[in-house]
Scaffold this motif. Structure first.
Motif, PDB file in Angstrom:
ATOM      1  N   HIS A 205       0.564  -1.475  -2.177  1.00 13.55           N
ATOM      2  CA  HIS A 205      -0.630  -1.568  -1.329  1.00 13.55           C
ATOM      3  C   HIS A 205      -0.361  -0.975   0.043  1.00 13.55           C
ATOM      4  CE1 HIS A 205      -1.938  -5.223  -3.920  1.00 13.55           C
ATOM      5  NE2 HIS A 205      -2.308  -4.088  -4.470  1.00 13.55           N
ATOM      6  N   HIS A 206       0.822  -1.217   0.580  1.00  3.04           N
ATOM      7  CA  HIS A 206       1.168  -0.660   1.882  1.00  3.04           C
ATOM      8  C   HIS A 206       1.175   0.871   1.814  1.00  3.04           C
ATOM      9  CE1 HIS A 206       3.056  -0.096   5.746  1.00  3.04           C
ATOM     10  NE2 HIS A 206       3.966   0.669   5.162  1.00  3.04           N
ATOM     11  N   ARG A 207       1.727   1.413   0.734  1.00  2.00           N
ATOM     12  CA  ARG A 207       1.779   2.874   0.578  1.00  2.00           C
ATOM     13  C   ARG A 207       0.390   3.498   0.598  1.00  2.00           C
ATOM     14  NH1 ARG A 207       5.692   5.243  -3.947  1.00  2.00           N
ATOM     15  NH2 ARG A 207       7.638   4.377  -3.218  1.00  2.00           N
ATOM     16  N   ILE A 208      -0.536   2.885  -0.116  1.00  2.00           N
ATOM     17  CA  ILE A 208      -1.864   3.505  -0.234  1.00  2.00           C
ATOM     18  C   ILE A 208      -2.645   3.380   1.074  1.00  2.00           C
ATOM     19  CG2 ILE A 208      -3.121   1.520  -1.179  1.00  2.00           C
ATOM     20  CD1 ILE A 208      -3.431   5.107  -2.481  1.00  2.00           C
ATOM     21  N   ARG A 209      -2.333   2.382   1.891  1.00  2.00           N
ATOM     22  CA  ARG A 209      -3.022   2.231   3.167  1.00  2.00           C
ATOM     23  C   ARG A 209      -2.493   3.225   4.182  1.00  2.00           C
ATOM     24  NH1 ARG A 209      -3.108   1.021   8.225  1.00  2.00           N
ATOM     25  NH2 ARG A 209      -4.604  -0.400   9.147  1.00  2.00           N
ATOM     26  N   THR A 210      -1.197   3.447   4.177  1.00  2.00           N
ATOM     27  CA  THR A 210      -0.551   4.293   5.160  1.00  2.00           C
ATOM     28  C   THR A 210      -1.041   5.734   5.038  1.00  2.00           C
ATOM     29  OG1 THR A 210       1.392   2.893   5.030  1.00  2.00           O
ATOM     30  CG2 THR A 210       1.701   5.071   6.009  1.00  2.00           C
ATOM     31  N   GLY A 211      -1.404   6.316   6.138  1.00  2.00           N
ATOM     32  CA  GLY A 211      -1.782   7.723   6.167  1.00  2.00           C
ATOM     33  C   GLY A 211      -3.250   7.992   5.917  1.00  2.00           C
ATOM     34  N   VAL A 212      -4.037   6.945   5.685  1.00  2.00           N
ATOM     35  CA  VAL A 212      -5.479   7.137   5.496  1.00  2.00           C
ATOM     36  C   VAL A 212      -6.167   6.552   6.728  1.00  2.00           C
ATOM     37  CG1 VAL A 212      -7.480   6.618   4.057  1.00  2.00           C
ATOM     38  CG2 VAL A 212      -5.251   6.980   3.004  1.00  2.00           C
ATOM     39  N   SER A 213      -6.915   7.384   7.435  1.00  2.00           N
ATOM     40  CA  SER A 213      -7.470   6.948   8.719  1.00  2.00           C
ATOM     41  C   SER A 213      -8.874   6.360   8.621  1.00  2.00           C
ATOM     42  CB  SER A 213      -7.474   8.120   9.703  1.00  2.00           C
ATOM     43  OG  SER A 213      -8.264   9.173   9.183  1.00  2.00           O
ATOM     44  N   ASP A 214      -9.516   6.416   7.476  1.00  2.00           N
ATOM     45  CA  ASP A 214     -10.864   5.884   7.332  1.00  2.00           C
ATOM     46  C   ASP A 214     -10.877   4.383   7.658  1.00  2.00           C
ATOM     47  OD1 ASP A 214     -13.004   4.442   5.681  1.00  2.00           O
ATOM     48  OD2 ASP A 214     -13.664   6.526   5.594  1.00  2.00           O
ATOM     49  N   PRO A 215     -11.727   3.941   8.606  1.00  2.00           N
ATOM     50  CA  PRO A 215     -11.733   2.528   9.026  1.00  2.00           C
ATOM     51  C   PRO A 215     -12.087   1.555   7.893  1.00  2.00           C
ATOM     52  CG  PRO A 215     -12.991   3.862  10.569  1.00  2.00           C
ATOM     53  CD  PRO A 215     -12.639   4.749   9.410  1.00  2.00           C
ATOM     54  N   LEU A 216     -13.008   1.917   7.027  1.00  2.00           N
ATOM     55  CA  LEU A 216     -13.364   1.035   5.911  1.00  2.00           C
ATOM     56  C   LEU A 216     -12.172   0.877   4.973  1.00  2.00           C
ATOM     57  CD1 LEU A 216     -15.317  -0.673   4.279  1.00  2.00           C
ATOM     58  CD2 LEU A 216     -16.145   1.442   3.200  1.00  2.00           C
ATOM     59  N   TRP A 217     -11.538   1.987   4.680  1.00  2.00           N
ATOM     60  CA  TRP A 217     -10.338   1.979   3.833  1.00  2.00           C
ATOM     61  C   TRP A 217      -9.289   1.042   4.425  1.00  2.00           C
ATOM     62  CZ3 TRP A 217      -9.072   4.695  -0.651  1.00  2.00           C
ATOM     63  CH2 TRP A 217      -7.716   4.729  -0.991  1.00  2.00           C
ATOM     64  N   GLN A 218      -9.000   1.237   5.711  1.00  2.00           N
ATOM     65  CA  GLN A 218      -7.977   0.422   6.359  1.00  2.00           C
ATOM     66  C   GLN A 218      -8.367  -1.051   6.372  1.00  2.00           C
ATOM     67  OE1 GLN A 218      -7.113   2.270  10.133  1.00  2.00           O
ATOM     68  NE2 GLN A 218      -5.768   3.765   9.180  1.00  2.00           N
ATOM     69  N   ASP A 219      -9.635  -1.347   6.626  1.00  2.00           N
ATOM     70  CA  ASP A 219     -10.092  -2.740   6.656  1.00  2.00           C
ATOM     71  C   ASP A 219      -9.902  -3.409   5.298  1.00  2.00           C
ATOM     72  OD1 ASP A 219     -11.434  -5.067   7.826  1.00  2.00           O
ATOM     73  OD2 ASP A 219     -13.087  -4.516   6.484  1.00  2.00           O
ATOM     74  N   LEU A 220     -10.317  -2.737   4.250  1.00  2.00           N
ATOM     75  CA  LEU A 220     -10.183  -3.323   2.917  1.00  2.00           C
ATOM     76  C   LEU A 220      -8.721  -3.450   2.503  1.00  2.00           C
ATOM     77  CD1 LEU A 220     -13.189  -1.612   1.104  1.00  2.00           C
ATOM     78  CD2 LEU A 220     -13.006  -4.002   1.797  1.00  2.00           C
ATOM     79  N   MET A 221      -7.923  -2.454   2.820  1.00  2.00           N
ATOM     80  CA  MET A 221      -6.504  -2.540   2.483  1.00  2.00           C
ATOM     81  C   MET A 221      -5.801  -3.613   3.322  1.00  2.00           C
ATOM     82  SD  MET A 221      -6.086  -0.757  -0.127  1.00  2.00           S
ATOM     83  CE  MET A 221      -4.357  -1.127  -0.270  1.00  2.00           C
ATOM     84  N   ASP A 222      -6.240  -3.788   4.565  1.00  2.00           N
ATOM     85  CA  ASP A 222      -5.690  -4.878   5.380  1.00  2.00           C
ATOM     86  C   ASP A 222      -5.989  -6.228   4.736  1.00  2.00           C
ATOM     87  OD1 ASP A 222      -4.642  -3.136   7.252  1.00  2.00           O
ATOM     88  OD2 ASP A 222      -6.239  -3.462   8.737  1.00  2.00           O
ATOM     89  N   GLN A 223      -7.192  -6.374   4.189  1.00  2.00           N
ATOM     90  CA  GLN A 223      -7.550  -7.621   3.500  1.00  2.00           C
ATOM     91  C   GLN A 223      -6.629  -7.868   2.306  1.00  2.00           C
ATOM     92  OE1 GLN A 223     -11.780  -7.893   2.551  1.00  2.00           O
ATOM     93  NE2 GLN A 223     -12.244  -6.716   4.386  1.00  2.00           N
ATOM     94  N   ILE A 224      -6.350  -6.819   1.567  1.00  2.00           N
ATOM     95  CA  ILE A 224      -5.455  -6.960   0.415  1.00  2.00           C
ATOM     96  C   ILE A 224      -4.042  -7.295   0.875  1.00  2.00           C
ATOM     97  CG2 ILE A 224      -4.330  -5.681  -1.455  1.00  2.00           C
ATOM     98  CD1 ILE A 224      -7.013  -4.379  -2.040  1.00  2.00           C
ATOM     99  N   GLN A 225      -3.596  -6.667   1.953  1.00  2.00           N
ATOM    100  CA  GLN A 225      -2.244  -6.948   2.438  1.00  2.00           C
ATOM    101  C   GLN A 225      -2.119  -8.390   2.945  1.00  2.00           C
ATOM    102  OE1 GLN A 225      -1.827  -3.272   4.871  1.00  2.00           O
ATOM    103  NE2 GLN A 225       0.024  -2.938   3.677  1.00  2.00           N
ATOM    104  N   VAL A 226      -3.155  -8.917   3.570  1.00  2.00           N
ATOM    105  CA  VAL A 226      -3.146 -10.329   3.978  1.00  2.00           C
ATOM    106  C   VAL A 226      -3.077 -11.212   2.732  1.00  2.00           C
ATOM    107  CG1 VAL A 226      -4.559 -12.169   4.997  1.00  2.00           C
ATOM    108  CG2 VAL A 226      -4.282  -9.988   6.208  1.00  2.00           C
ATOM    109  N   ALA A 227      -3.852 -10.850   1.713  1.00  2.00           N
ATOM    110  CA  ALA A 227      -3.825 -11.612   0.458  1.00  2.00           C
ATOM    111  C   ALA A 227      -2.445 -11.539  -0.197  1.00  2.00           C
ATOM    112  CB  ALA A 227      -4.906 -11.096  -0.491  1.00  2.00           C
ATOM    113  N   ASP A 228      -1.787 -10.377  -0.112  1.00  2.00           N
ATOM    114  CA  ASP A 228      -0.424 -10.246  -0.647  1.00  2.00           C
ATOM    115  C   ASP A 228       0.513 -11.259   0.013  1.00  2.00           C
ATOM    116  OD1 ASP A 228      -1.104  -8.096  -2.301  1.00  2.00           O
ATOM    117  OD2 ASP A 228      -0.416  -6.581  -0.862  1.00  2.00           O
ATOM    118  N   GLN A 229       0.439 -11.361   1.324  1.00  2.00           N
ATOM    119  CA  GLN A 229       1.307 -12.293   2.044  1.00  2.00           C
ATOM    120  C   GLN A 229       0.984 -13.740   1.685  1.00  2.00           C
ATOM    121  OE1 GLN A 229       4.070 -11.337   3.672  1.00  2.00           O
ATOM    122  NE2 GLN A 229       3.429  -9.345   2.885  1.00  2.00           N
ATOM    123  N   LYS A 230      -0.302 -14.040   1.481  1.00  2.00           N
ATOM    124  CA  LYS A 230      -0.684 -15.391   1.055  1.00  2.00           C
ATOM    125  C   LYS A 230      -0.102 -15.688  -0.321  1.00  2.00           C
ATOM    126  CE  LYS A 230      -4.946 -15.910   3.684  1.00  2.00           C
ATOM    127  NZ  LYS A 230      -6.408 -16.016   3.615  1.00  2.00           N
TER     128      LYS A 230
END
Length: 159
Positions: free
Chosen positions: A114-139
């Motif tokens: 998940h971190h790989r797919i988020r890195t390098g993509v600047s679209d704000p929606l993309w980053q927001d959704l991937m951030d949500q997944i990364q928070v869920a990963d940590q949970k």
């Protein structure tokens, strides 16, 4: 799978395999008392991750070079490995300790992907959704560590 979103499709498939594994664990483990509920919650979360990734696939197309920079072969191998784990977990012997340790390793692998797919993509929606997944990963990792402690298994801190 063809097109720009092959990598996202592969990530969805990985989440679905993990969901299937957690469903099996929810059916196989009745002890401790909260085990079935724990694994069912984990399975529902994996389905939610897959749904979020499907949204990414439908709404946001990252530049082709970003997806090409990812290594789908390794993700394909990971999915094949998960499929084998799911099948062997249906019929094979696995302890609750083994299930928790296995899930911990899988969750760490997914978090890295998940971190790989988020890195390098600047679209704000993309980053927001991937951030949500990364928070869920940590949970998930924290939840696994807490559940592992209830069955006498010490897992490392999240990294």
């Amino acid at each position: 799978m063809t097109g720009k979103n092959d990598y996202i499709d592969l990530l969805v498939a990985a989440e679905e395999r993990v969901r299937d594994l957690y469903v099996i664990f929810s059916e196989r483990f009745s002890e401790p008392e909260n085990a079935p509920e724990f694994w069912q919650t984990m399975a529902r979360d994996e389905e939610a991750h897959a749904a979020t990734l499907r949204t990414l696939s439908g709404l946001v197309l990252p530049p082709a070079e970003v997806l090409e920079a990812r290594d789908p072969f390794r993700l394909t191998t990971f999915i094949e490995h998960l499929s084998g784990i799911v099948e062997s977990s249906r019929t094979g012997r696995i302890s609750i300790h083994g299930a928790v340790a296995l899930a911990n390793g899988i969750e760490h692998s997914l978090a890295e992907k998940h971190h790989r797919i988020r890195t390098g993509v600047s679209d704000p929606l993309w980053q927001d959704l991937m951030d949500q997944i990364q928070v869920a990963d940590q949970k998930h990792l924290s939840r696994l560590r807490a559940f592992g402690a209830t069955v006498g298994l010490c897992l490392p801190e999240n990294v």
